[in-house]
Structure formats: C-alpha cells, structure tokens
Write an enzyme that holds these catalytic residues in place. Sequence first.
Site: not given
Length: 219
Positions: A7, A34, A36, A65, A136, A175
Amino acid sequence: MVLIAPSILSADFSKLGADVKEVENGGADWLHVDVMDGHFVPNISFGAPIMRSIAPLTNLPLDVHLMIENPENYIPEFAKAGASVITVHAEACVHLHRVVHLIKEHGVKAGVALNPGTPVSAIREVLEDLDLVLIMTVNPGFGGQAFIERTVNKIRETRQLANSLGMSGLHIEVDGGIAADAAGKVVAAGADVLVAGSAVYGAGDRAAAISAIRAGAER
Ligand code: DX5
Ligand code: ZN
C-alpha cells in the site's frame, strides 16, 4: 498463488514514483491505492490525480480501495486513471448492487470491502457479481494498526461460502496489520491477496520485506 499488494499509503509521497518502482522491482504483484475522504474514515489520503501520476510509471495492476462516501461519483475517474480493481465499502453504499455494476460497466474488476464490525451477510446478495471481497483486518483509516485476530473467522466463512457457490476464482483480500506472522493465518483461512503498508514501506529493504511476507504466507 498468493499475491502481495504493497500500500502506497505508507510510502514517502515526496518520492512516490521511486517508492512504487522499488516495490515493483522487489516482487510486488499488485499496487494497493488507499483513497480516504475524511468522512467515511477519519483521515484524508489522496485522490485520482495522484493515481494518474503513478499509473504510467508502473506495470503493476492498480488495486484501488475507496474508503469514501458516495463512491459512485468517483468510479469513472478512477477507472479512467487506470484502475484494475476498484473496491468500495459495503457500509458506504446504500445501493451496493448498483455500485458494483457501475464498476463492472467501466471494465474494471469489482470488489466490496467489509469493516471488522460488518458480517459476511452484508455482501451475500452481490457476491456472485464480485471479483474480490476485501476483509478489513483493522478498522480502516490508518496504516500501522494491529491485526484483529477475530477477522480470521470471517475470512474462513467467506472462502467457505465462495466454495459452496463454485466461485473458486474469487479473490479474498486482507488489509491491515499484515506482516509475515499474520500472513500464514490469513492464507490458511482462505485469503489470497495480502495488502501490506507499513510492513513493506516501513522496512529498510522493501524487497526483503515482500519476500518475508510471502515466506510467512507459504508456511
Ligand atoms: C487502512 C488501509 C490499509 C493500510 C494498511 O485503512 O486500508 O491499506 O495502508 O496499512 P498497514 O499494512 O500498515 O496496516
Ligand atoms: Zn487499503
């Protein structure tokens, strides 16, 4: 075959291109991206512009993600930026079936992620449409958190369900908190894609870190 997906959340953003190349040369299989938004999770990372910058630099499949609300608004942008897989959170989608099909209409593999507090039943009605389920193994939002042991049961339950449906090709990704020690347990339970942020980018030798996770997975 187990796939390792470092990641870039834990990379050094001031030299992101070099950090991506290093894991590619070091044996990574996918690159985990990732995203967010500061709403769905209490942290902000980066968006599609960053992904557009790194996509031409690597041959690794980009595993996106989305830890964001209203992911449907951003799927076209991430598909265009070169995503191979787009994973949305079940908890973020009122119309999960519609969102999964939107991803597929863009020619991208579709994944759905489950937070540690969300049961497998949340994806049962879309499971046959999915390429990937992301279990997760920490609460999403930050790198470097401790692996939650209880999630191993959920990995096993998901793999059993997939097998009962004849979905042997379903990817089960994990993850959060994955290093060599957790890798063995999650693979034994049925996971085949292992995301690792701090265990790879926190290591001085990233290639050695990837090899150590792979060795742990094969134990
Ligand atoms: C957590 C992210 C993870 C994170 C994992 O919210 O979804 O992908 O980068 O980091 P580690 O491997 O350090 O737990
Ligand atoms: Zn992630």
